[in-house]
Design a protein around this motif. Structure first.
Motif, PDB file in Angstrom:
ATOM      1  N   PHE A 358       0.736  -1.142   0.112  1.00 37.41           N
ATOM      2  CA  PHE A 358       0.033   0.099  -0.062  1.00 37.41           C
ATOM      3  C   PHE A 358       0.797   1.346  -0.125  1.00 37.41           C
ATOM      4  CE2 PHE A 358      -3.123  -3.000   2.389  1.00 37.41           C
ATOM      5  CZ  PHE A 358      -3.534  -3.058   1.057  1.00 37.41           C
ATOM      6  N   LEU A 359       2.060   1.078   0.348  1.00 39.37           N
ATOM      7  CA  LEU A 359       2.749   2.219   0.564  1.00 39.37           C
ATOM      8  C   LEU A 359       4.325   2.490  -0.672  1.00 39.37           C
ATOM      9  CD1 LEU A 359       3.950   2.024   4.326  1.00 39.37           C
ATOM     10  CD2 LEU A 359       2.361   3.698   3.147  1.00 39.37           C
ATOM     11  N   ALA A 360       3.526   1.750  -1.686  1.00 43.76           N
ATOM     12  CA  ALA A 360       4.575   1.707  -3.018  1.00 43.76           C
ATOM     13  C   ALA A 360       5.115   3.107  -3.458  1.00 43.76           C
ATOM     14  CB  ALA A 360       4.031   0.738  -4.105  1.00 43.76           C
ATOM     15  N   ASN A 361       4.140   3.812  -3.344  1.00 39.87           N
ATOM     16  CA  ASN A 361       4.227   5.248  -3.942  1.00 39.87           C
ATOM     17  C   ASN A 361       4.503   6.269  -2.791  1.00 39.87           C
ATOM     18  OD1 ASN A 361       3.793   4.531  -6.732  1.00 39.87           O
ATOM     19  ND2 ASN A 361       1.517   4.525  -6.238  1.00 39.87           N
ATOM     20  N   ASP A 362       5.058   5.653  -1.496  1.00 40.59           N
ATOM     21  CA  ASP A 362       5.019   6.685  -0.746  1.00 40.59           C
ATOM     22  C   ASP A 362       6.669   6.932  -0.275  1.00 40.59           C
ATOM     23  OD1 ASP A 362       4.198   8.345   1.505  1.00 40.59           O
ATOM     24  OD2 ASP A 362       4.678   6.965   2.996  1.00 40.59           O
ATOM     25  N   THR A 363       7.592   6.774  -1.390  1.00 40.59           N
ATOM     26  CA  THR A 363       8.974   7.081  -1.464  1.00 40.59           C
ATOM     27  C   THR A 363       9.152   8.530  -1.220  1.00 40.59           C
ATOM     28  OG1 THR A 363       9.415   5.266  -2.843  1.00 40.59           O
ATOM     29  CG2 THR A 363      11.115   6.981  -2.707  1.00 40.59           C
ATOM     30  N   ARG A 364      10.072   8.936  -0.296  1.00 37.50           N
ATOM     31  CA  ARG A 364      10.098  10.443   0.183  1.00 37.50           C
ATOM     32  C   ARG A 364      11.547  10.733   0.107  1.00 37.50           C
ATOM     33  NH1 ARG A 364       7.353  11.628   5.591  1.00 37.50           N
ATOM     34  NH2 ARG A 364       7.724  13.956   4.676  1.00 37.50           N
ATOM     35  N   THR A 365      12.130  11.855  -0.362  1.00 42.46           N
ATOM     36  CA  THR A 365      13.356  12.439  -0.064  1.00 42.46           C
ATOM     37  C   THR A 365      13.056  13.826   0.429  1.00 42.46           C
ATOM     38  OG1 THR A 365      13.913  11.122  -1.937  1.00 42.46           O
ATOM     39  CG2 THR A 365      15.407  13.052  -1.340  1.00 42.46           C
ATOM     40  N   GLN A 366      13.998  14.221   1.341  1.00 43.95           N
ATOM     41  CA  GLN A 366      14.235  15.485   1.658  1.00 43.95           C
ATOM     42  C   GLN A 366      15.520  16.101   1.538  1.00 43.95           C
ATOM     43  OE1 GLN A 366      13.224  16.589   5.877  1.00 43.95           O
ATOM     44  NE2 GLN A 366      11.279  17.727   5.165  1.00 43.95           N
ATOM     45  N   TYR A 367      15.642  17.492   1.255  1.00 33.72           N
ATOM     46  CA  TYR A 367      16.859  18.285   1.416  1.00 33.72           C
ATOM     47  C   TYR A 367      16.777  19.406   2.199  1.00 33.72           C
ATOM     48  CZ  TYR A 367      17.073  15.461  -3.073  1.00 33.72           C
ATOM     49  OH  TYR A 367      17.366  14.550  -4.156  1.00 33.72           O
ATOM     50  N   THR A 368      17.657  19.479   3.151  1.00 39.23           N
ATOM     51  CA  THR A 368      17.516  20.502   4.117  1.00 39.23           C
ATOM     52  C   THR A 368      18.786  21.460   4.433  1.00 39.23           C
ATOM     53  OG1 THR A 368      16.029  19.458   5.343  1.00 39.23           O
ATOM     54  CG2 THR A 368      17.084  21.121   6.461  1.00 39.23           C
ATOM     55  N   LEU A 369      18.619  22.883   4.354  1.00 37.44           N
ATOM     56  CA  LEU A 369      19.632  23.568   4.581  1.00 37.44           C
ATOM     57  C   LEU A 369      19.383  24.469   5.831  1.00 37.44           C
ATOM     58  CD1 LEU A 369      22.667  24.726   3.731  1.00 37.44           C
ATOM     59  CD2 LEU A 369      21.343  26.471   2.195  1.00 37.44           C
ATOM     60  N   GLY A 370      20.220  24.332   6.829  1.00 34.19           N
ATOM     61  CA  GLY A 370      19.856  25.337   7.909  1.00 34.19           C
ATOM     62  C   GLY A 370      20.876  26.144   8.583  1.00 34.19           C
ATOM     63  N   GLY A 371      20.775  26.990   9.692  1.00 36.51           N
ATOM     64  CA  GLY A 371      21.588  27.748  10.261  1.00 36.51           C
ATOM     65  C   GLY A 371      21.222  28.087  11.423  1.00 36.51           C
ATOM     66  N   SER A 372      22.370  28.027  12.436  1.00 35.88           N
ATOM     67  CA  SER A 372      21.927  28.181  13.933  1.00 35.88           C
ATOM     68  C   SER A 372      22.865  29.230  14.512  1.00 35.88           C
ATOM     69  CB  SER A 372      22.163  27.017  14.838  1.00 35.88           C
ATOM     70  OG  SER A 372      21.008  25.973  14.184  1.00 35.88           O
ATOM     71  N   LYS A 373      22.143  30.155  15.490  1.00 36.96           N
ATOM     72  CA  LYS A 373      23.083  30.863  16.368  1.00 36.96           C
ATOM     73  C   LYS A 373      23.020  30.339  17.772  1.00 36.96           C
ATOM     74  CE  LYS A 373      25.487  34.058  18.226  1.00 36.96           C
ATOM     75  NZ  LYS A 373      26.914  34.224  18.021  1.00 36.96           N
ATOM     76  N   TYR A 374      24.270  29.727  18.330  1.00 42.92           N
ATOM     77  CA  TYR A 374      24.236  29.351  19.722  1.00 42.92           C
ATOM     78  C   TYR A 374      24.617  30.541  20.671  1.00 42.92           C
ATOM     79  CZ  TYR A 374      24.074  24.874  17.169  1.00 42.92           C
ATOM     80  OH  TYR A 374      23.612  23.848  16.346  1.00 42.92           O
ATOM     81  N   ILE A 375      23.702  31.017  21.569  1.00 44.37           N
ATOM     82  CA  ILE A 375      23.949  32.035  22.618  1.00 44.37           C
ATOM     83  C   ILE A 375      24.773  31.446  23.690  1.00 44.37           C
ATOM     84  CG2 ILE A 375      22.981  33.867  23.790  1.00 44.37           C
ATOM     85  CD1 ILE A 375      20.684  33.774  21.402  1.00 44.37           C
ATOM     86  N   VAL A 376      24.037  30.241  24.104  1.00 40.22           N
ATOM     87  CA  VAL A 376      24.553  29.551  25.372  1.00 40.22           C
ATOM     88  C   VAL A 376      24.502  28.235  24.926  1.00 40.22           C
ATOM     89  CG1 VAL A 376      24.670  29.222  27.798  1.00 40.22           C
ATOM     90  CG2 VAL A 376      23.875  31.348  26.895  1.00 40.22           C
ATOM     91  N   GLY A 377      25.348  27.683  23.996  1.00 39.00           N
ATOM     92  CA  GLY A 377      25.372  26.361  23.466  1.00 39.00           C
ATOM     93  C   GLY A 377      24.025  25.968  22.872  1.00 39.00           C
ATOM     94  N   HIS A 378      23.450  24.723  23.199  1.00 35.07           N
ATOM     95  CA  HIS A 378      22.101  24.428  22.899  1.00 35.07           C
ATOM     96  C   HIS A 378      21.159  24.885  24.178  1.00 35.07           C
ATOM     97  CE1 HIS A 378      22.638  21.585  19.496  1.00 35.07           C
ATOM     98  NE2 HIS A 378      23.631  21.245  20.040  1.00 35.07           N
ATOM     99  N   LYS A 379      21.598  25.456  25.031  1.00 37.16           N
ATOM    100  CA  LYS A 379      20.622  25.826  26.118  1.00 37.16           C
ATOM    101  C   LYS A 379      19.909  27.047  25.549  1.00 37.16           C
ATOM    102  CE  LYS A 379      22.100  22.635  28.995  1.00 37.16           C
ATOM    103  NZ  LYS A 379      21.332  21.497  29.155  1.00 37.16           N
ATOM    104  N   LEU A 380      20.233  27.929  24.873  1.00 43.22           N
ATOM    105  CA  LEU A 380      19.836  29.222  24.250  1.00 43.22           C
ATOM    106  C   LEU A 380      20.104  29.446  22.865  1.00 43.22           C
ATOM    107  CD1 LEU A 380      17.933  31.579  24.769  1.00 43.22           C
ATOM    108  CD2 LEU A 380      19.985  32.823  25.745  1.00 43.22           C
ATOM    109  N   LYS A 381      19.226  29.217  21.913  1.00 42.09           N
ATOM    110  CA  LYS A 381      19.745  29.138  20.526  1.00 42.09           C
ATOM    111  C   LYS A 381      18.545  29.550  19.637  1.00 42.09           C
ATOM    112  CE  LYS A 381      18.733  24.385  19.879  1.00 42.09           C
ATOM    113  NZ  LYS A 381      19.403  22.909  19.583  1.00 42.09           N
ATOM    114  N   VAL A 382      18.994  30.090  18.621  1.00 33.78           N
ATOM    115  CA  VAL A 382      17.839  30.518  17.405  1.00 33.78           C
ATOM    116  C   VAL A 382      18.112  29.597  16.228  1.00 33.78           C
ATOM    117  CG1 VAL A 382      16.860  32.322  16.017  1.00 33.78           C
ATOM    118  CG2 VAL A 382      17.689  32.654  18.288  1.00 33.78           C
ATOM    119  N   GLN A 383      17.478  28.873  15.655  1.00 34.36           N
ATOM    120  CA  GLN A 383      17.585  28.126  14.382  1.00 34.36           C
ATOM    121  C   GLN A 383      16.800  28.199  13.307  1.00 34.36           C
ATOM    122  OE1 GLN A 383      17.657  24.098  16.831  1.00 34.36           O
ATOM    123  NE2 GLN A 383      19.625  23.971  15.946  1.00 34.36           N
TER     124      GLN A 383
END
Length: 408
Positions: A358-383
C-alpha cells in the motif's frame, strides 16, 4: 468524553503548579543560584543522601509551507507552534549510584495521542526511570525511557543540529517503552571504548496501561569509540559546539525485535485492529549510524531497515483492514560547520523507501539547509532551516522553519 478529559487534566495542572512553586520557594530559602544551563534549581540534602535538579525548557517555532505542482507554487500556509514545553527532574536517591530521571511534556504535541490504551488521559509522561550502577561499569535501568535505538532519536530534542529530526527518524525510530535495560562499557585500550546495551520492554510504546497486547520487544545495541570519548558526551549532541581538539568518531549498530507486534511501526504508529482483536506480526528493525567531529566540523550518518513476517493486516477471513507495517529502508546524512562566532551552517539529505504494497508510492526524499546561532550552547539558541521534499506520487513541497530553544 470532553468532561472526562478535563477532569483528568486538572490534577496534573495543580500538581505541576504546586511542584514549581515548591521548588522556587525552597531555592529562595536556600539561596541556590545555579549557572544558566545547569538547571533552574539544584538541591543536595545536608547528609548527601539525595539530590534533585529541575530544568524546564521551551521550543517555539514558526512554519511556512508551499506545495509545488504543475511547475508552480501553491498558496502558502503559515503557522506558529509551541513544539515542546517540558519539565525535567533528575538526581540521585540514597546513593550517587542510584540515579533517576523524570521528564513531563506540557505542549499539545507532547500530550497528544491519548486513547483507550492510555486510559484516555493526557500523554504527559516521557521519562520515568531509575538507573542503578550496581557493579563496576554495569548499570540497570527500570521504568519508561528511550530504547537504545538510532542515534538521532537518542539525541535530546533540545540538542539537535537542525530544528527537528529527519524523516528517517519519524518513520523508523523505536522511541520510548516500559521495561528494563542493562548497559555496560569497557576500554580495549587507552582510547578505544566499547558500549553494550540490552533492553527488554513491553513493546507497546509509552504510557500504555492496558498491558501487553502482543509479545515483547527485545533491543540490543553496540557502540565503538575508536578515538576516545567526545567532550561532554558530544557523540549524542548535534553539531560540534565544543570544537573537538582531536578527531572523534562513534559507530553504533542496533537490532530490535518486536515479537507479535500489533502496531504499524513496531511500538509506534496505529494499532492494527481486525474483526477478532488485533493483527499480530513480528517486526525487526536494524539501525547503523556514525558520528564524527573535529575542530567545528561534524558529520552524522544513519541507515535503517525494517521488516515484518506478515506486514499486511488482515481479518479472520483473509481480507485486508487497510493497515500495514511500514517496512523498507531509510537513509539520513547530515553535516555542519561551527564557526568560532558560534554560528553554524548545516545541511541534511534524508530518504525513505517503503517496500510494502500500500505504500509503494510513498517514497520520500528531503533536502535541508539550515543555520543556527548558539548563544549559550544548545541551552539558548535560534535556529532556522529550509527544506525541499519530494513526496512520491503527491506534490513536492517546500518548508521554511524558524524558532528558538530556551533550556535551563
Amino acid at each position: 468524553m470532553t468532561k472526562t478529559k478535563i477532569d483528568l487534566q486538572m490534577p496534573f495542572k495543580y500538581f505541576l503548579i504546586g511542584i514549581t512553586l515548591l521548588f522556587i520557594t525552597v531555592a529562595h530559602s536556600q539561596d541556590i543560584t545555579p549557572k544558566f544551563g545547569e538547571g533552574m534549581l539544584r538541591l543536595v540534602s545536608k547528609d548527601s543522601s539525595w539530590s534533585v535538579r529541575f530544568a524546564p525548557r521551551i521550543q517555539f517555532r514558526a512554519l511556512s509551507n508551499w506545495d509545488y505542482e504543475n511547475d508552480k507554487f501553491g498558496k502558502p500556509e503559515h503557522s506558529f507552534l509551541i513544539r515542546r514545553a517540558r519539565l525535567k527532574f533528575d538526581g540521585f536517591a540514597y546513593s550517587p549510584k542510584l540515579r533517576y530521571k523524570i521528564e513531563l511534556g506540557l505542549s499539545n504535541q507532547d500530550i497528544s495521542r491519548a486513547s483507550d490504551f492510555t486510559g484516555n488521559a493526557p500523554n504527559i509522561i516521557f521519562d520515568a526511570v531509575i538507573m542503578w550502577n550496581f557493579y563496576e561499569n554495569f548499570e540497570l535501568w527500570a521504568g519508561q525511557a528511550k530504547l537504545p535505538g538510532n542515534r538521532e532519536r537518542v539525541i535530546s530534542s533540545a540538542n539537535l543540529q537542525l530544528i527537528d529530526r529527519s524523516i528517517l527518524n519519524s518513520t523508523f525510530n523505536i522511541d520510548r517503552d516500559l521495561g528494563i535495560q542493562l548497559r555496560h562499557h569497557f576500554n580495549i585500550s587507552e582510547k578505544i571504548i566499547i558500549r553494550e546495551m540490552l533492553a527488554f520492554s513491553q513493546g507497546e510504546g509509552r504510557n500504555i496501561i492496558t498491558g501487553n497486547l502482543g509479545g515483547n520487544q527485545y533491543t540490543s545495541r553496540v557502540e565503538i569509540l575508536p578515538l576516545g570519548e567526545f567532550t561532554k558526551k558530544g557523540d549524542y549532541i548535534g553539531g560540534d559546539i565544543y570544537r573537538e581538539k582531536s578527531p572523534k568518531l562513534a559507530i553504533g549498530a542496533t537490532f530490535d525485535l518486536n515479537q507479535d507486534a500489533v502496531k504499524t511501526r513496531s511500538n509506534m504508529g496505529n494499532y492494527m485492529e481486525n474483526d477478532i482483536g488485533f493483527h499480530e506480526t513480528t517486526i525487526s528493525t536494524v539501525f547503523v549510524d556514525a558520528m564524527f567531529k573535529y575542530n567545528g566540523f561534524s558529520f552524522m550518518g544513519e541507515y535503517s531497515y525494517r521488516d515484518a513476517t506478515d506486514p499486511i493486516a488482515k481479518n479472520s477471513d483473509g481480507s485486508t483492514t487497510g493497515e500495514e507495517v511500514y517496512t523498507g529502508q531509510g537513509f539520513n546524512f547530515q553535516g555542519g560547520y561551527m564557526f568560532k562566532t558560534n554560528w553554524e551552517i548545516a545541511a541534511r539529505f534524508s530518504s525513505i523507501l517503503p517496500e510494502t504494497r500500500f505504500l509503494a508510492n510513498d517514497t520520500r526524499t528531503q533536502y535541508t539547509l539550515g543555520g543556527s546561532k548558539y548563544i549559550v550552547g544548545h541551552k539558548l539558541k535560534v535556529q532556522s532551516d529550509l527544506s525541499y521534499a519530494t513526496n512520491g506520487g503527491e506534490s513536492d513541497s517546500i518548508e521554511f522553519r524558524i524558532g528558538f530553544d530556551l533550556h535551563f
